[in-house]
Design a protein around this motif. Structure first.
Motif, PDB file in Angstrom:
ATOM      1  N   ARG A 497       0.609  -1.488   0.286  1.00  0.00           N
ATOM      2  CA  ARG A 497       0.111  -0.221  -0.162  1.00  0.00           C
ATOM      3  C   ARG A 497       1.369   1.263   0.182  1.00  0.00           C
ATOM      4  O   ARG A 497       0.544   2.393  -0.639  1.00  0.00           O
ATOM      5  CB  ARG A 497      -1.059  -0.031   1.163  1.00  0.00           C
ATOM      6  CG  ARG A 497      -2.014  -0.789   0.933  1.00  0.00           C
ATOM      7  CD  ARG A 497      -2.892  -1.032  -0.387  1.00  0.00           C
ATOM      8  NE  ARG A 497      -2.994  -2.571  -0.818  1.00  0.00           N
ATOM      9  CZ  ARG A 497      -3.166  -1.466  -2.330  1.00  0.00           C
ATOM     10  NH1 ARG A 497      -3.357  -0.826  -3.037  1.00  0.00           N
ATOM     11  NH2 ARG A 497      -3.857  -2.829  -2.969  1.00  0.00           N
ATOM     12  N   THR A 498       2.078   1.485   0.531  1.00  0.00           N
ATOM     13  CA  THR A 498       3.074   2.408   0.393  1.00  0.00           C
ATOM     14  C   THR A 498       3.570   2.772  -0.726  1.00  0.00           C
ATOM     15  O   THR A 498       3.410   3.943  -1.152  1.00  0.00           O
ATOM     16  CB  THR A 498       4.503   1.979   1.305  1.00  0.00           C
ATOM     17  OG1 THR A 498       3.899   1.822   2.641  1.00  0.00           O
ATOM     18  CG2 THR A 498       4.845   3.162   1.307  1.00  0.00           C
ATOM     19  N   GLY A 499       3.498   1.593  -2.112  1.00  0.00           N
ATOM     20  CA  GLY A 499       3.748   1.532  -3.340  1.00  0.00           C
ATOM     21  C   GLY A 499       2.689   2.153  -3.703  1.00  0.00           C
ATOM     22  O   GLY A 499       2.517   2.290  -5.001  1.00  0.00           O
ATOM     23  N   CYS A 500       1.334   1.593  -3.815  1.00  0.00           N
ATOM     24  CA  CYS A 500       0.530   2.050  -4.399  1.00  0.00           C
ATOM     25  C   CYS A 500       0.104   3.432  -3.571  1.00  0.00           C
ATOM     26  O   CYS A 500      -0.325   5.192  -4.649  1.00  0.00           O
ATOM     27  CB  CYS A 500      -0.746   1.412  -3.923  1.00  0.00           C
ATOM     28  SG  CYS A 500      -2.942   2.291  -4.514  1.00  0.00           S
ATOM     29  N   LEU A 501       0.655   4.353  -3.046  1.00  0.00           N
ATOM     30  CA  LEU A 501       1.170   5.548  -2.681  1.00  0.00           C
ATOM     31  C   LEU A 501       1.469   6.923  -3.450  1.00  0.00           C
ATOM     32  O   LEU A 501       1.092   7.639  -4.049  1.00  0.00           O
ATOM     33  CB  LEU A 501       1.061   6.371  -0.739  1.00  0.00           C
ATOM     34  CG  LEU A 501       1.358   7.213  -0.104  1.00  0.00           C
ATOM     35  CD1 LEU A 501      -0.564   8.035  -0.283  1.00  0.00           C
ATOM     36  CD2 LEU A 501       1.633   6.970   0.785  1.00  0.00           C
ATOM     37  N   ALA A 502       2.380   6.190  -3.211  1.00  0.00           N
ATOM     38  CA  ALA A 502       3.820   6.458  -4.309  1.00  0.00           C
ATOM     39  C   ALA A 502       3.150   6.713  -5.517  1.00  0.00           C
ATOM     40  O   ALA A 502       3.601   7.559  -6.245  1.00  0.00           O
ATOM     41  CB  ALA A 502       5.336   5.721  -4.571  1.00  0.00           C
ATOM     42  N   LEU A 503       2.470   5.895  -6.275  1.00  0.00           N
ATOM     43  CA  LEU A 503       2.240   5.516  -7.317  1.00  0.00           C
ATOM     44  C   LEU A 503       1.119   7.100  -7.383  1.00  0.00           C
ATOM     45  O   LEU A 503       1.039   7.213  -8.542  1.00  0.00           O
ATOM     46  CB  LEU A 503       1.356   4.171  -7.927  1.00  0.00           C
ATOM     47  CG  LEU A 503       0.113   4.372  -9.094  1.00  0.00           C
ATOM     48  CD1 LEU A 503       1.319   4.413 -10.120  1.00  0.00           C
ATOM     49  CD2 LEU A 503      -0.738   2.867  -9.287  1.00  0.00           C
ATOM     50  N   VAL A 504      -0.054   6.951  -6.947  1.00  0.00           N
ATOM     51  CA  VAL A 504      -0.573   8.498  -7.258  1.00  0.00           C
ATOM     52  C   VAL A 504      -0.294  10.345  -6.448  1.00  0.00           C
ATOM     53  O   VAL A 504      -0.984  10.815  -7.295  1.00  0.00           O
ATOM     54  CB  VAL A 504      -1.961   7.558  -5.890  1.00  0.00           C
ATOM     55  CG1 VAL A 504      -2.457   6.649  -7.126  1.00  0.00           C
ATOM     56  CG2 VAL A 504      -1.646   7.849  -4.254  1.00  0.00           C
ATOM     57  N   CYS A 505       1.207   9.173  -5.655  1.00  0.00           N
ATOM     58  CA  CYS A 505       1.408  10.649  -5.478  1.00  0.00           C
ATOM     59  C   CYS A 505       2.587  10.617  -7.204  1.00  0.00           C
ATOM     60  O   CYS A 505       3.373  11.596  -6.759  1.00  0.00           O
ATOM     61  CB  CYS A 505       2.149  10.605  -4.500  1.00  0.00           C
ATOM     62  SG  CYS A 505       1.226  10.760  -3.233  1.00  0.00           S
ATOM     63  N   ASP A 506       2.371   9.919  -8.291  1.00  0.00           N
ATOM     64  CA  ASP A 506       3.232  10.268  -9.449  1.00  0.00           C
ATOM     65  C   ASP A 506       4.953  10.188  -8.602  1.00  0.00           C
ATOM     66  O   ASP A 506       5.693  10.854  -9.413  1.00  0.00           O
ATOM     67  CB  ASP A 506       3.128  11.410  -9.316  1.00  0.00           C
ATOM     68  CG  ASP A 506       1.943  12.404 -10.199  1.00  0.00           C
ATOM     69  OD1 ASP A 506       1.546  11.106 -11.487  1.00  0.00           O
ATOM     70  OD2 ASP A 506       1.603  12.893 -10.029  1.00  0.00           O
ATOM     71  N   ASP A 507       5.181   9.364  -7.547  1.00  0.00           N
ATOM     72  CA  ASP A 507       6.905   9.018  -7.663  1.00  0.00           C
ATOM     73  C   ASP A 507       6.854   7.021  -8.395  1.00  0.00           C
ATOM     74  O   ASP A 507       6.698   6.300  -7.650  1.00  0.00           O
ATOM     75  CB  ASP A 507       7.164   8.647  -6.164  1.00  0.00           C
ATOM     76  CG  ASP A 507       8.628   9.073  -6.696  1.00  0.00           C
ATOM     77  OD1 ASP A 507       9.394   8.535  -6.823  1.00  0.00           O
ATOM     78  OD2 ASP A 507       9.358   8.881  -4.824  1.00  0.00           O
ATOM     79  N   MET A 508       6.995   7.159  -9.466  1.00  0.00           N
ATOM     80  CA  MET A 508       7.153   5.948 -10.082  1.00  0.00           C
ATOM     81  C   MET A 508       8.373   4.899 -10.112  1.00  0.00           C
ATOM     82  O   MET A 508       8.299   4.009 -10.127  1.00  0.00           O
ATOM     83  CB  MET A 508       6.987   5.992 -11.728  1.00  0.00           C
ATOM     84  CG  MET A 508       5.453   6.778 -12.406  1.00  0.00           C
ATOM     85  SD  MET A 508       4.202   5.841 -11.186  1.00  0.00           S
ATOM     86  CE  MET A 508       2.896   7.728 -11.091  1.00  0.00           C
ATOM     87  N   PRO A 509       9.436   5.736  -9.900  1.00  0.00           N
ATOM     88  CA  PRO A 509      10.383   4.548  -9.486  1.00  0.00           C
ATOM     89  C   PRO A 509      10.667   4.189  -8.229  1.00  0.00           C
ATOM     90  O   PRO A 509      10.404   3.110  -8.334  1.00  0.00           O
ATOM     91  CB  PRO A 509      11.214   5.593  -9.516  1.00  0.00           C
ATOM     92  CG  PRO A 509      11.332   6.864 -10.773  1.00  0.00           C
ATOM     93  CD  PRO A 509      10.176   7.128 -10.699  1.00  0.00           C
ATOM     94  N   ARG A 510       9.948   5.041  -7.406  1.00  0.00           N
ATOM     95  CA  ARG A 510      10.395   4.004  -6.051  1.00  0.00           C
ATOM     96  C   ARG A 510       8.394   3.112  -5.746  1.00  0.00           C
ATOM     97  O   ARG A 510       8.084   2.447  -5.315  1.00  0.00           O
ATOM     98  CB  ARG A 510       9.553   5.732  -4.850  1.00  0.00           C
ATOM     99  CG  ARG A 510       9.635   4.796  -3.373  1.00  0.00           C
ATOM    100  CD  ARG A 510       8.867   5.931  -2.766  1.00  0.00           C
ATOM    101  NE  ARG A 510       8.751   5.778  -0.767  1.00  0.00           N
ATOM    102  CZ  ARG A 510       9.555   5.077  -0.270  1.00  0.00           C
ATOM    103  NH1 ARG A 510      10.335   4.508  -0.765  1.00  0.00           N
ATOM    104  NH2 ARG A 510       8.235   4.486   0.696  1.00  0.00           N
ATOM    105  N   ALA A 511       7.345   3.304  -6.662  1.00  0.00           N
ATOM    106  CA  ALA A 511       6.083   3.098  -6.536  1.00  0.00           C
ATOM    107  C   ALA A 511       6.564   1.503  -7.802  1.00  0.00           C
ATOM    108  O   ALA A 511       5.856   0.003  -6.734  1.00  0.00           O
ATOM    109  CB  ALA A 511       5.119   3.776  -7.642  1.00  0.00           C
ATOM    110  N   GLU A 512       7.355   1.700  -8.179  1.00  0.00           N
ATOM    111  CA  GLU A 512       7.938   0.681  -8.839  1.00  0.00           C
ATOM    112  C   GLU A 512       9.052  -0.451  -7.835  1.00  0.00           C
ATOM    113  O   GLU A 512       8.143  -1.620  -8.074  1.00  0.00           O
ATOM    114  CB  GLU A 512       8.518   0.798 -10.466  1.00  0.00           C
ATOM    115  CG  GLU A 512       8.991  -0.869 -10.938  1.00  0.00           C
ATOM    116  CD  GLU A 512       9.475  -0.166 -12.471  1.00  0.00           C
ATOM    117  OE1 GLU A 512      10.398  -0.916 -12.951  1.00  0.00           O
ATOM    118  OE2 GLU A 512       9.789   0.827 -12.299  1.00  0.00           O
ATOM    119  N   GLU A 513      10.000   0.050  -7.489  1.00  0.00           N
ATOM    120  CA  GLU A 513      10.995  -0.964  -6.503  1.00  0.00           C
ATOM    121  C   GLU A 513       9.358  -1.706  -5.150  1.00  0.00           C
ATOM    122  O   GLU A 513       9.995  -2.245  -4.969  1.00  0.00           O
ATOM    123  CB  GLU A 513      11.114   0.366  -5.756  1.00  0.00           C
ATOM    124  CG  GLU A 513      11.728  -0.348  -5.070  1.00  0.00           C
ATOM    125  CD  GLU A 513      13.257   1.159  -3.903  1.00  0.00           C
ATOM    126  OE1 GLU A 513      13.904   0.582  -3.305  1.00  0.00           O
ATOM    127  OE2 GLU A 513      13.207   2.014  -3.948  1.00  0.00           O
TER     128      GLU A 513
END
Length: 732
Positions: A497-513
């Protein structure tokens, strides 16, 4: 503001009208004829013309609810935005009143916004009649809400039916009297004919029927109970037995009004005619709220005095005596008790000193039901589960409330609020889910696993609502505590869910990681369910936003295949949304439309407002590419109306907003600003079903939830009342 047109002469609706009320609103079709009350209907129409708040008051069983529905049905066409009924009898807690009203008005959820503010905004520009039924146990909260809604919505009128006035300025109160003798006789004859098809009032029995109706003071509930006894007794026999029951129950309370005593006599007489087993079950059934089914009764109410194998026969007798009402619902055959009948049973339960044990049994059953439904959500039975949980919501609320009110049971409330994640998220209940989760997490608990589950689910809901701060706080606490206590499952969910939060916050490298890390952890612990597959869908979205649609397609096609193997539809619909996005990105509008329409239809079936609005947003861009800029603008307007029910529009993300911005810019260029705004405003006026139908390019009604059968633990009526030790989403 439009004005309410002056009512003309009132006439009874046609039978067709009674079966299916016309116009906007949610009035239910009645199952039997409305008898009498001509003068009261005319008075009600006049009062609703002259006052914005009218209250129907009277004792329980006098017919307030039925008169309110009948009068509203007759006047329905005079309110351009319809008549909307909110039934409050099964709502136990004042703090849920706003949610109940919002749910009836639809869409029910308003994301991170206060529900009260969203209600006021929803009603501000509308002209409708709001019917609040059974509010007397919530009178203070109901009065406060009604006053604010009337102040903020000048086109609103309220008809409230309860046992006492609301006590607000400008209120017109209509105290409902018993039926006159002629109407009481007609009502008794109609209900008796439903029990005994050959029954008529004729010379031989006319005097006895008239005497019976008069001695029951023309109270509709008492008359219907008396008619039910004709299965076993004649009218004369009913009269003979009525004498003793009047003497037994009349005058027991010095301060009670005579009509209150009369109602108690009617209910008490029915109670006395029951067998000891029927009386005991009546008392025990009072712990239920709203509807309930046979399996729940067998678990909660059985015991040495009431063996589970005999309960069906006892229930059948209570149905025959009109103590219980049998109803066909989307979740199968269910039962309910009239509020007055339930209250009478509750008094008898208190006298047995067995109430606490029964309420614990009730809580345990619904904990077990939620556990089984969560496990079965990742299966072909998703639609059945959605219908079942919706039908059980009043009882689940009681179970949540009881758990959170008892310090020793706080962990059970945390577990139950977290276990229902699939309903909060998958069925458009984000706001209520957040309410219960926040309440649960305010309390201390020594059970780490239950609290950790509530934390990651809170983070999940907060992400979808666009509440970045709330999501960060819950997920970070969950990750820290999960690592400290060695809870690998909770740690994986929190990382996801932290990765999902990064996704909607436009931080794609962190979301993918983070999402790849969560998927790796899921594999290590052997976790596979809809939430796990959503991590792969969200990873695909991040990859697509990074400009690699081919990789996104591979990830989502794998999800679609796994979902097909399990008969799962909800997660698959999100995978189809991402596949639709990828098809649109590479210019394949035809493929994109096919995928998005299927995704939209499935999400609408589950009332998943997030899935619906995401599909509508992208379908607007596809529609523009097909050359219909005006239809695209209408879809954008429809989506704009739905977003406040979810949370922050498009999560505030520039990546999620990109198709929306492109669509709006190009549609404005083609149509001109004025024409674009007119089309967008047309979309804003569409209800949810109409918006979905427009997205699917159909003229008929949008798909709805199918009729389904009950959900019960396989092979047993015993619920799994404790959190699972391992495996499945319950382990989180």
């Amino acid at each position: 503001m439009r004005r309410l047109t002056r009512p003309g002469p009132l006439s009874r609706p046609s039978p067709e009208r009674l079966r299916a009320p016309g116009g906007p609103g949610n009035l239910p079709a009645e199952l039997n004829r409305f008898i009498g009350r001509d003068d009261e209907l005319a008075t009600l129409a006049r009062q609703l013309e002259s006052a914005r708040l009218v209250t129907l008051t009277g004792l329980g069983g006098i017919g307030k609810s039925r008169l309110a529905r009948q009068g509203s049905a007759i006047l329905q066409d005079r309110f351009c935005d319809g008549v909307w009924l909110v039934e409050l009898a099964s709502l136990r807690e004042p703090h849920l009143l706003d949610h109940a009203v919002a749910e009836a008005l639809a869409p029910a959820d308003r994301g991170g916004r206060p529900v009260r503010a969203a209600l006021c905004d929803h009603l501000a520009g509308r002209e409708l009649l709001l019917v609040l039924d059974g509010y007397e146990h919530l009178v203070d909260a109901c009065a406060e809400l009604t006053a604010e809604l009337l102040r903020r919505a000048p086109g609103l009128r309220v008809l409230a039916a309860g046992r006492r006035p609301l006590g607000l300025p400008g209120e017109q109160n209509m105290a409902l009297a018993p039926l006159n003798t002629a109407d009481a006789t007609a009502l008794f004859a109609d209900r008796a004919a439903a029990v005994l098809g050959a029954f008529t009032v004729e010379e031989a029995n006319e005097a006895a029927v008239t005497e019976l109706c008069e001695r029951l003071d023309g109270i509709p509930l008492a008359l219907e109970l008396a008619a039910g006894r004709l299965r076993a007794l004649s009218v004369d026999q009913v009269l003979q037995r009525l004498d003793d029951r009047f003497r037994l129950l009349t005058g027991t309370g010095r301060g009670a009004l005579p009509r209150h005593q009369t109602l108690r006599t009617a209910i008490g007489w029915s109670h006395e005619l029951c067998t000891p087993g029927e009386r005991l079950l009546w008392a025990r059934l009072s712990v239920f709220a709203g509807q309930f089914d046979l399996e729940a009764v067998e678990y909660v109410c059985s015991g040495p005095e009431l063996p589970a194998g005999e309960l069906l026969d006892v229930i059948a007798e209570l149905v025959a005596q009109s103590v219980l009402v049998r109803e066909e619902t989307a979740a199968g055959v269910r039962y309910r008790m009239l509020d007055t009948v339930r209250a009478y049973g509750a008094d008898w339960l208190a006298a047995t000193h067995d109430g606490d044990r029964l309420r614990r049994r009730h809580r345990d059953w619904y904990l077990g039901l939620a556990t089984w439904c969560e496990l079965d959500w990742f299966s072909s039975r998703q639609a059945e589960i959605a219908a079942r949980i919706e039908a059980e919501l009043p009882n689940l609320r009681v179970a949540l409330e009881q758990s959170l009110e008892c310090p020793a049971d706080t962990h059970l409330g945390q577990y139950l609020a977290g276990t229902l994640w699939f309903y909060w998220v998958g069925c458009g209940r984000l706001s209520e889910g957040r309410h219960w989760l926040d309440r649960a997490l305010e309390l201390e608990s020594d059970h780490d696993d239950a609290r950790l589950k509530a934390l990651w689910v809170t983070g999940y809901v907060a992400v979808l609502q666009g509440d970045t701060i709330g999501a960060l706080g819950a997920l970070q606490e969950c990750r820290d505590e999960a690592e400290r206590t060695g809870n690998a499952t909770a740690a994986a969910y929190a990382l996801h869910r932290t990765g999902c939060l990064a996704l909607v916050c436009d931080d794609m490298p962190r979301a993918e990681e983070l999402l790849r890390g969560a998927l790796r952890r899921y594999r290590e612990i052997g976790e596979l369910n809809g939430t796990v597959l959503l991590a792969q869908v969200e990873l695909a979205m991040a990859v697509a936003f990074r400009g690699e649609p081919a990789d996104a397609v591979r990830l989502c096609e794998d999800v679609v295949e796994v979902c097909a193997d399990h008969g799962e539809r909800w997660t698959r619909a999100y995978a189809q949304f991402v596949l639709g996005y990828a098809a649109w990105s590479r210019g394949d509008g035809e493929r994109a439309r096919a995928l998005l329409e299927e995704s939209l239809a499935v999400h609408h079936t589950f009332h998943d407002l997030l899935g619906v609005v995401l599909a509508l947003e992208l379908l607007a861009m596809v529609t523009l590419g097909e050359g219909d800029a005006e239809a695209a603008a209408v879809l954008q307007g429809a989506a704009g109306r739905i977003w406040p029910s979810v949370g922050l529009p498009l999560f505030g993300s520039r990546h999620f907003r990109r198709p929306h911005v492109l669509c709006e810019e190009q549609a404005r260029q083609r149509l001109g600003a004025e024409r674009y705004e007119r089309a967008r405003r047309r979309g804003e006026r569409l209800g949810l079903d109409a918006a979905v139908a427009r997205g699917l390019r159909t003229d008929g009604p949008a798909p709805t939830r199918p009729r389904t059968v009950r959900i019960a633990p396989p092979g047993t009526s015993e619920p799994a009342a404790s959190p699972s030790a391992s495996g499945g989403e319950t382990a989180g």
